[in-house]
Enzyme design. Structure first.
Site, PDB file in Angstrom:
ATOM      1  N   GLY A 326       0.833  -1.210   0.000  1.00  0.00           N
ATOM      2  CA  GLY A 326       0.000   0.000   0.000  1.00  0.00           C
ATOM      3  C   GLY A 326       0.865   1.257   0.000  1.00  0.00           C
ATOM      4  N   SER A 327       0.390   2.272   0.657  1.00  0.00           N
ATOM      5  CA  SER A 327       1.059   3.573   0.597  1.00  0.00           C
ATOM      6  C   SER A 327       2.379   3.616   1.336  1.00  0.00           C
ATOM      7  CB  SER A 327       0.139   4.641   1.188  1.00  0.00           C
ATOM      8  OG  SER A 327      -1.102   4.599   0.531  1.00  0.00           O
ATOM      9  N   THR A 328       2.723   2.541   2.062  1.00  0.00           N
ATOM     10  CA  THR A 328       3.972   2.596   2.834  1.00  0.00           C
ATOM     11  C   THR A 328       5.197   2.690   1.941  1.00  0.00           C
ATOM     12  OG1 THR A 328       4.022   0.188   2.914  1.00  0.00           O
ATOM     13  CG2 THR A 328       3.063   1.303   4.810  1.00  0.00           C
ATOM     14  N   LYS A 330       5.345   4.756  -0.583  1.00  0.00           N
ATOM     15  CA  LYS A 330       5.352   6.088  -1.224  1.00  0.00           C
ATOM     16  C   LYS A 330       6.621   6.895  -0.931  1.00  0.00           C
ATOM     17  CE  LYS A 330       0.421   6.712  -1.975  1.00  0.00           C
ATOM     18  NZ  LYS A 330      -0.836   7.107  -1.314  1.00  0.00           N
TER      19      LYS A 330
END
Lengths: 627, 368
Positions: A326-328, A330
């Site tokens: 997921g966004s980790t 980014k």
């Protein structure tokens, strides 16, 4: 006519006849004795050496002595694996008059299960009559007493005390320390028959397995004189076994306790690493199980129960759970954007709440359907804007993005010293051609940028990548075991990989770019609009982090995600990565809560609790209380 | 003067001092060997001492019986023993898988033991008034005296005792002057007879014992075990032995039946070839003393009986040692005066009592 003469008895003649025969008899006697003596000369003089050897072989036996297995301590010196005396009820067949009756008497004193009886009956057929065969393991003090009182009724039945591996915190250490079990056929092929001649148990999982060769020690030998039935009469020579090394872990049991409590009834995993050297401070996977069950052979009933239990407790999520990050990811994508000059801190992207590829109607959604408006990289990280990264990813391209992610240890095994971890997956064109027999689509680049699609990472990899970010791009091999200590000499030595050359260094990496990303991560917690602002500790250290939420199933184009309407198992996984203190990182952490919903709301507080436990030295009172 | 007094004393007690001394020395060796073989069991050794006392008592008793009386009682004794053997077959109790005992409630009687004495007695009685060397017709009768008890005992089955009785009977014939021609024919006949016996007369376990003799290693844990282990015990004893109480083969239980039939292996392991030769010389001297007494005897009955009993004692020793060192098949015979066990020792000592009677009653006769 001649016979007539014989009729007359002639005493004188008879006497002479008898004398002759007696001399003959005496001669025969001498001859026979000489024959015996000759044979005895052959046995006792000619073949003396041969029979001496046979005689020695008859009585002398070399017996292996098992070494004591090394103990395992956590970082603070708490014993997490030890050897405790355990009482077993054993029967020597030879000394029992009637086995049936004896077993019946025992059964009236202490409970004997069907399993016990079956195993016992099988074993007693294999063993020799004077061997002690265990009937029941782990007798309680009361059971020992009950047998002791009735011993006069039970000749040949005895309570023995043996060293048995025990895990005082079996539930907490299952997924890191692991456990030992009886040696099986397959293991028998691989181990040294000599060194394990007296050993019954071997490491099956975790540190117990990976560091078997240090823990086991060296077998001892004793030469004993045995009688014809193999019973030891006396020890002639004895070479003591060398005990295994005691191991000191980087693991901090206190952090496990905090993580366990913070996770509560949720399923998930937490990995904490010291960014400065790769020391694994915590390796938690929930649900867990009690490793003590496995030490003396788990009953099939218990095993079936564990295998099918909800949440699959035997599954090590920390090492082998593969989740979309997921966004980790980014911050790493953002850093790649800066390093490859596809964006700058000043460059803004407009986020309307969705993103479409040119010439396509398909809308890639942002989690905020109203959009973030015009947004910089920093804000895109702090508020976890998806559209910014969709846009950036198109400029970076999948191959550059993937290779940069891999430099943080994603998509490949971390090389953790206890092994057994999975590589996860960072996709690229090459991978897709090989595995999907298809070309790469641009849309797949977009979702890779927000850690979805094919991308998979283990909690260990995420923690390690976070440690790499915290440690200015220098990546270590995660290390659960710190040092070994010889129990005899107390010689203490660090494991070779500790403080050694790093596993890798991220390139290109400009300090100013990294600082920009790190500051963005600090704002995730400490900024007003940070997705994890609620865990702001208001204390003397700051945390840098990034939330993530990974989709378990895909919503239709017009559907709306409403957590409370969804069944628990379809809810999103909540993720959070962090390190602290932000200025001088001591701990890097990755948390995943399965079906936990939002990363900021569910996963971040767990990480905060562990960070706080690690950075605030706990008082000795609290330690006493917990034990 | 003292020696005269002493010999007078022994004469009055009807004891032969030399033979008595030899037997006491042998019994002493036996007690020490048994103490070691029984793993230093005081209890067993005491029981054996009790048996020895009984056996010497029996010897003393037989020494008092004038030889003429024995001669008169020979046939009745033989008839009684034969009847008892038949009775054993009919009502005997089972012991060790073979019928050998009659249980009289208070004691158990083994008629084959009586037969060991009865056969030489009856044969000596039979020949005492016949012209010697024996005629064929007398030989046929004497063959019956031998064969009937032998076959009855074989049927129990007790191969060792049957063999011993046949041999002791044959020795009477030999001393009676059996002609060489006949001896040669008998020896020639022995081979086909032995083969027939092998085919039809032996039990499987007996055949196994014979086969084991030639290749004990073929079944090291089964039938060959006894022979292998006793050879190891004796061979490892070497020239001077491992020393008293230091035999590992026996003390660690590798040697089966080490206090009974295989006690010679214990002796051989602990005292070596040196000890064995001394023991063999002791046995030989006893046999020679017996033969000397027989030669000095004054009538045919005493001579034949004494010679046969002396040689039978020798055969005992030869068979037992021969079996322990793997020269002849395992037949259950004890080593005289050394093996643990009672009944055969009592019989043996009775025969020595008879020898003493032969010697001492003769003196009385000359004196009067």
């Amino acid at each position: 006519m001649k016979k007539k003469i014989w009729l007359i008895k002639d005493p004188q003649w008879e006497r002479r006849l008898f004398l002759n025969r007696s001399i003959l008899g005496g001669g025969i006697a001498l001859l026979l004795v000489v024959v015996l003596a000759a044979r005895l000369y052959y046995l006792q003089v000619v073949n003396h050496d041969h029979f001496s050897t046979l005689s020695a072989n008859n009585r002398l036996t070399l017996q292996p002595l098992p070494p004591t297995r090394g103990l395992i301590f956590d970082q603070r010196g708490v014993v997490v694996a030890e050897n405790i005396p355990s009482y077993t009820l054993e029967v020597v067949r030879e000394q029992v008059a009637d086995l049936e009756i004896t077993l019946q008497v025992i059964a009236t004193l202490i409970p004997i299960s069907e399993d016990d009886l079956q195993r016992f009956n099988k074993e007693i057929k294999r063993k020799r009559r004077f061997d002690s065969v265990p009937l029941r393991f782990k007798l309680s003090d009361e059971e020992v007493a009950r047998i002791a009182v009735n011993r006069h009724l039970l000749p040949g039945v005895d309570v023995h005390s043996r060293l048995v591996r025990s895990y005082p915190f079996g539930m907490l250490t299952a997924h890191s320390v692991g456990y030992v079990g009886r040696i099986n056929e397959e293991e028998l092929q691989q181990i040294s028959a000599t060194n394990y001649a007296a050993t019954t148990h071997i490491g099956k999982l975790g540190v117990e397995k990976s560091h078997e060769r240090y823990l086991h020690g060296k077998v001892g030998m004793q030469q004993v004189e045995t009688n014809a039935r193999g019973r030891i009469m006396r020890v002639i020579e004895r070479q003591e076994p060398t005990p295994g090394e005691n191991l000191h872990l980087n693991i901090d049991l206190e952090l496990h306790r905090v993580a366990e409590a913070a996770l509560g009834s949720e399923n998930g995993a937490l990995v904490a690493i010291n960014p400065n050297n790769g020391a694994v401070l915590a390796l938690v996977s929930k649900p867990s199980y009690d490793t003590n069950l496995f030490v003396n052979g788990i009953s099939s009933q218990d095993y079936q129960r564990l295998l099918h239990a909800e949440g699959i407790p035997l599954f090590n999520r920390a090492l082998r759970g593969r989740y979309p990050p997921g966004s980790t990811t980014k911050p790493i994508i953002g850093l790649a954007g800066l390093e490859y000059h596809q964006t700058t801190p000043n460059q803004s992207t407009f986020c309307p709440g969705w993103f479409s590829l040119e010439g396509s109607e398909h809308r890639y959604r942002d989690w905020n359907k109203y959009g973030h408006g015009s947004i910089s990289l920093k804000r895109a990280i702090v508020e976890s804007c998806d559209v910014y990264f969709y846009s950036l990813s198109l400029r970076l391209g999948i191959d550059q993005m993937s290779s940069y992610l891999r430099q943080f240890g994603l998509g490949l095994p971390t090389g953790i010293d206890i092994g057994d971890d999975l590589p996860g997956l960072i996709p690229d064109r090459e991978w897709k051609r090989k595995n999907k027999k298809e070309g790469w689509y641009q849309g797949e680049t977009l979702i890779t940028a927000i850690g979805q699609g094919f991308t998979l990472a283990t909690p260990l990899q995420l923690a390690n990548a976070t440690a790499t970010l915290a440690n200015n791009g220098i990546r270590f091999r995660p290390q659960v075991v710190k040092a070994m200590e010889n129990p005899d000499t107390n010689h203490y030595s660090l494991f070779p990989n500790q403080h050694a050359t790093p596993e890798g260094k991220v390139t290109p990496l400009t300090p100013s770019n990294l600082r920009y990303i790190q500051e963005s991560m600090i704002e995730v917690i400490h900024g007003e609009r940070g997705t994890a602002r609620r865990i702001n500790p208001n204390s003397d250290y700051r945390i840098a982090g990034k939330t993530g939420t990974s989709q378990v199933f895909t919503l239709g184009q017009q559907e709306k995600y409403v957590a409370k309407d969804l069944e628990k198992k379809l809810r999103d996984h909540a993720l959070f990565i962090a390190y602290a203190p932000a200025d001088d990182p001591q701990i890097a952490i990755a948390v995943i809560v399965e079906n936990g919903g939002g990363g900021g709301s569910t996963a971040a507080p767990i990480a905060a609790a562990v960070i706080s436990a690690y950075l605030k030295p706990i008082s000795s009172d609290a330690l006493d209380e917990s034990e | 003067m003292l020696s005269t007094n002493q010999s007078n004393l022994f004469s009055r007690l009807h004891l032969d001092s030399l033979l008595l001394g030899q037997l006491l020395l042998l019994a002493l060796v036996g007690v020490f060997t048994l103490y070691s073989a029984s793993n230093e069991s005081v209890e067993m050794t005491q029981r054996q001492l009790g048996r020895l006392a009984l056996a010497f008592g029996v010897m003393f008793f037989f020494a008092q019986i004038p030889i003429e009386m024995l001669q008169r009682w020979s046939l009745p004794l033989f008839s009684l023993a034969t009847l008892l053997l038949v009775a054993v077959l009919l009502i005997g109790t089972i012991g060790k898988g073979a019928q050998r005992w009659i249980d009289f409630g208070l004691f158990q009687l083994q008629p084959s033991e009586i037969m060991k004495l009865a056969v030489p007695l009856v044969l000596s009685w039979y020949f005492h008034d016949k012209p010697l060397p024996p005629w064929y017709r007398h030989l046929l009768v004497s063959a019956l005296f031998i064969l009937v008890p032998t076959l009855l005992i074989l049927d129990q089955p007790d191969l060792g005792t049957a063999l011993l009785i046949a041999i002791s009977g044959s020795f009477v014939l030999l001393f009676a002057g059996l002609r060489w021609r006949i001896i040669a024919i008998m020896l020639l006949l022995f081979i086909p007879l032995a083969y027939l016996f092998w085919l039809y007369g032996m039990h499987d376990y007996q055949r196994m014992r014979v086969l084991m003799l030639f290749n004990p290693e073929s079944d090291p844990l089964g039938s060959g075990y006894h022979i292998i282990q006793s050879k190891i015990a004796i061979g490892s004893g070497g020239t001077y032995g491992k020393g008293w109480l230091n035999g590992t083969q026996s003390h660690l239980d590798f040697l089966p039946e080490r206090h009974t039939d295989f006690i010679f292996a214990v002796f051989g392991e602990e005292f070596g070839l040196f000890g064995i030769i001394l023991l063999l010389l002791l046995y030989l001297s006893i046999v020679w003393r017996g033969l000397y007494i027989s030669v000095m005897a004054q009538n045919t009955f005493a001579r034949l009986l004494g010679g046969a009993l002396s040689m039978t004692f020798l055969i005992y020793v030869i068979i037992n040692i021969g079996m322990v060192i793997g020269l002849i098949p395992v037949v259950g015979l004890p080593l005289p005066l050394i093996s643990y066990g009672g009944s055969s020792m009592v019989t043996l000592m009775a025969s020595f009592g008879i020898l003493m009677s032969i010697h001492t009653h003769r003196k009385l006769l000359t004196n009067s």
